[in-house]
Design an enzyme around this catalytic site. Structure first.
Site, PDB file in Angstrom:
ATOM      1  N   GLU A  52       0.811  -1.221   0.000  1.00 59.52           N
ATOM      2  CA  GLU A  52       0.000   0.000   0.000  1.00 59.52           C
ATOM      3  C   GLU A  52       0.849   1.277   0.000  1.00 59.52           C
ATOM      4  O   GLU A  52       0.540   2.234  -0.693  1.00 59.52           O
ATOM      5  CB  GLU A  52      -0.916   0.010   1.234  1.00 59.52           C
ATOM      6  CG  GLU A  52      -1.974   1.082   1.110  1.00 59.52           C
ATOM      7  CD  GLU A  52      -2.784   1.240   2.396  1.00 59.52           C
ATOM      8  OE1 GLU A  52      -3.602   2.156   2.417  1.00 59.52           O
ATOM      9  OE2 GLU A  52      -2.586   0.465   3.331  1.00 59.52           O
ATOM     10  N   ASP A  53       1.929   1.291   0.791  1.00 62.86           N
ATOM     11  CA  ASP A  53       2.665   2.549   1.006  1.00 62.86           C
ATOM     12  C   ASP A  53       3.876   2.758   0.109  1.00 62.86           C
ATOM     13  O   ASP A  53       4.405   3.866   0.044  1.00 62.86           O
ATOM     14  CB  ASP A  53       3.128   2.633   2.477  1.00 62.86           C
ATOM     15  CG  ASP A  53       1.952   2.814   3.434  1.00 62.86           C
ATOM     16  OD1 ASP A  53       0.839   3.039   2.936  1.00 62.86           O
ATOM     17  OD2 ASP A  53       2.155   2.722   4.651  1.00 62.86           O
TER      18      ASP A  53
END
Length: 715
Positions: free
Chosen positions: A76-77
């Site tokens: 996600e990051d």
């Protein structure tokens, strides 16, 4: 020594060296991926995944869970795709990371539908691999521990979601320590003032209680030594949120809650638990009805312990839990305790069959739920189980939420048993299906081959499984019945044009379906049966769909009378049409009465008596009203309302009820009004087969002494 090396060193106590190396590799990969990223507190971002892995290592989780913890924010990051993780660490770890990432993207905002959708995703991720939720719970716990860096508004939102979703899931998985910490941290962030006040009051009370607490603890320890029993006695503190909930929910004062002294006694084996129980019962008198044996009958999440409450010195109540070391570990870590995995398939140790069963039921709820809101409603019921323990006739024990009924029990045994249930015996006596069950009762379900769920059951069942299966069955049944009625209505109109549905060419049907935005003919027929489309309009479109109809036929279609069925063949009502044909309560039509049907959008056809006052305004709507007739083989019982005026005399109501029963009719409702001291007016709702049966019944009632007048009520 660096933080990862200290961590790796500790892992050596329960993991193989090569497994520790894989965890170390996952850490370095995450460190590189998150390079340059920091948390709100200013620390390097990689400190968060490492802290999450620490929480899981304290639970002795397997190396794949720890690797997933290190990598849980990478997808996600940092933009690293799942494929890259598969190549580096294999399918299982990549699937775990992907599962956690999807849960991380969830936002529990104010929109109920969105929150329900997200909760549904979470439950399904849990059902696929329980470790996904364990990593997510550890991630949430570290975030809760470091909430201070966030703005107050965000703190409250995260705290609310933790109290509503994550704490109950931890509790349902038997992870008491985690659930308690979630509750206290959530309470502190959600209600900082209340939390501080209770904390201050607890500290103050603790000081005042210390001397008495130590005296009780010493007397319990001395009692065990006298009996030659090995056991460790500990004082048990009540957590802040638990105190707050008791004050609110049970409306108790703080002093009432703190007046109870709680202890835990940890012993070597289950046999010793019962011997310790005997010893403490001889030391202090037990409270009647306050003993619970969760060792013989564990809770749904696997929790085992003996619970008892005693009258202590000076009459103070003492709550005692007695359990083994293993039970203590299971109570605190739940599903994460004794995690075992095999080389080929990652599986949960046999201790956790209950959790597997619960997850399986979660999947079943999801498949049967009409939408995500219905699903979350059902699962939330199962997340807060205050159980009762019910026996099958063969002695098998089943846990059900408190307040469950025999119908809930039937569905817990098997979906088919629930669907075909018609009656039950509780402790060998016939009992109502709506009666709440009590622990220790033996329940036998009586089934019948053609039986089907009753919509009224939805008003009293409480388990998610029963509720979702009843709704699923009724929805499916309603759909098939609406198709059958729709086909009858459409065919009836087509017959007036000297054709049948079977004679319409498929290309024409396909063209009409396309115009209506539908894929299947069943959907169109169902819409007609439910009153959402007019059979006559659909028939005209079918006959004119390809533009190739002869001019004379077109004229006949355009000049055709309305769809009231006023022609030669009105639709015949059989009484077995099911949920899509209902009988109006305003006029209660019965076989033999002249009748008309009114198509009500979404409900199907409502049948009224021809002269019903409620249809006065609808008669001009010829597309929605149609003349009907009763089928010669009509079957069933039909409601009729009677008003009986009789002289006030002793036993007359009993005679009236007996007369109705003898006439083979059943009474649904009876109410008596005294007009004056001499005359009573009785309102009856009874069930009859047809008008002939009703006239026989009225004749029998008239023959009773004291009956002055009988009127059938309409409108």
């Amino acid at each position: 020594m660096s933080a990862i090396e200290v961590f790796a060193d500790n892992l050596g106590s329960y993991l193989e060296p090569e497994q520790v190396n894989l965890v170390r590799r996952a850490y370095f990969y995450a460190e590189q991926a998150h390079d340059g990223q920091t948390r709100r507190s200013g620390e390097p971002y990689v400190t968060h995944p490492l802290a999450v892995a620490h929480i899981l290592a304290d639970m002795h989780m397997d190396h794949q869970s720890l690797m997933a913890a290190m990598l849980h924010d990478v997808i996600e990051d940092t933009g690293i795709p799942k494929d890259a993780l598969v190549a580096q660490f294999g399918d299982t770890v990549a699937e775990l990371v992907d599962g956690v990432s999807k849960l991380t993207q969830m936002t529990f905002e104010t929109k109920a539908e969105a929150q329900a959708e997200n909760f549904q995703k979470m439950a399904l991720a849990m059902a696929r691999d329980i470790r996904v939720i364990l990593v997510k719970l550890a991630d949430r716990l570290h975030n809760m521990r470091t909430l201070g860096a966030l703005a107050p508004e965000k703190r409250r939102r995260i705290a609310k979601e933790t109290l509503e979703i994550y704490a109950p899931i931890a509790a349902r998985l038997g992870m008491h320590s985690l659930s308690t910490e979630f509750e206290d941290l959530g309470f502190k962030a959600m209600y900082p003032m209340r939390s501080q006040l209770i904390d201050r009051a607890v500290r103050s009370a603790r000081g005042n209680r210390k001397e008495l607490l130590n005296r009780i603890l010493d007397s319990l320890q001395a009692c065990l030594e006298r009996e030659g029993l090995q056991g460790k006695v500990m004082g048990r503190e009540k957590h802040l949120y638990g105190i707050y909930q008791k004050m609110r929910g049970k409306r108790k004062a703080f002093t009432e809650i703190m007046d109870v002294y709680a202890f835990r006694i940890i012993v070597d084996k289950a046999d010793t638990c019962y011997r310790v129980l005997g010893a403490v019962h001889s030391l202090y008198k037990p409270f009647p009805g306050r003993f619970k044996d969760y060792i013989a009958i564990p809770k749904a999440n696997g929790y085992q312990s003996l619970h008892t409450t005693l009258f202590g010195m000076h009459g103070v109540p003492i709550e005692i839990q007695i359990r083994t070391e293993e039970m203590e570990e299971l109570a605190n870590s739940g599903i994460a305790a004794h995690w075992v995995y095999k080389s080929k398939d990652d599986v949960i140790n046999g201790n956790h069959a209950r959790t597997r069963q619960w997850l399986k039921s979660v999947l079943e709820l999801q498949q049967n739920a009409g939408n995500s809101l219905e699903f979350i409603e059902n699962v939330k019921i199962d997340l807060f189980p205050d159980e009762v323990y019910i026996f099958t006739p063969k002695g098998r024990i089943m846990e059900l939420p408190k307040g469950s009924t025999p119908v809930d029990f039937a569905y817990a045994v098997h979906t088919d048993v629930g669907n075909s249930c018609i009656a039950c015996r509780v402790n060998r006596r016939l009992a109502p299906l709506s009666e709440p069950l009590q622990s220790g009762e033996t329940v036998e379900v009586i089934t019948a081959p053609g039986a089907r769920p009753n919509p009224a059951w939805l008003s009293f069942v409480i388990t998610g499984k029963a509720r979702s299966n009843i709704r699923h069955f009724l929805k499916h049944q309603r759909h098939s019945e609406s198709i059958a009625l729709g086909e009858r209505l459409l065919d009836k109109v087509l017959t007036s044009f000297d054709t049948h549905l079977g004679d319409i060419p498929q290309p024409r049907i396909d063209r009409v379906l396309k115009d209506c935005g539908m894929e299947h003919l069943e959907d169109l027929l169902s819409d007609i049966g439910l009153g959402n489309r007019m059979a006559y309009v659909v028939a005209r479109r079918l006959l004119a769909a390809d533009g190739g109809v002869e001019e004379t036929e077109k004229q006949r279609i355009d000049q055709s009378p309305d769809d009231t069925g006023s022609g030669e063949n009105p639709l015949a009502i059989r009484g077995t049409e099911g949920l899509v044909v209902s009988f109006a309560r305003c006029c209660n039509p019965i076989p033999g009465d002249p009748i008309v049907g009114y198509l009500s959008s979404g409900k199907g056809m409502v049948i009224h008596q021809e002269n019903c006052k409620n249809l006065v305004d609808s008669r001009h709507n010829t597309e929605k009203t149609m003349h009907l007739t009763w089928d010669k083989d009509v079957s069933g019982e039909f409601t009729v309302e009677l008003r009986v005026e009789l002289e006030h005399q002793r036993g007359i109501i009993a005679q009236l009820a007996t007369g109705i029963t003898v006439a083979d009719a059943s009474i649904d409702k009876i109410s008596v009004d005294e007009r004056d001291g001499r005359i009573s007016v009785v309102q009856l709702v009874i069930r009859v087969r047809d008008r002939l049966h009703l006239s026989q019944l009225i004749k029998r009632i008239r023959s009773l002494n004291g009956v002055m007048r009988i009127t059938r009520l309409k409108n």
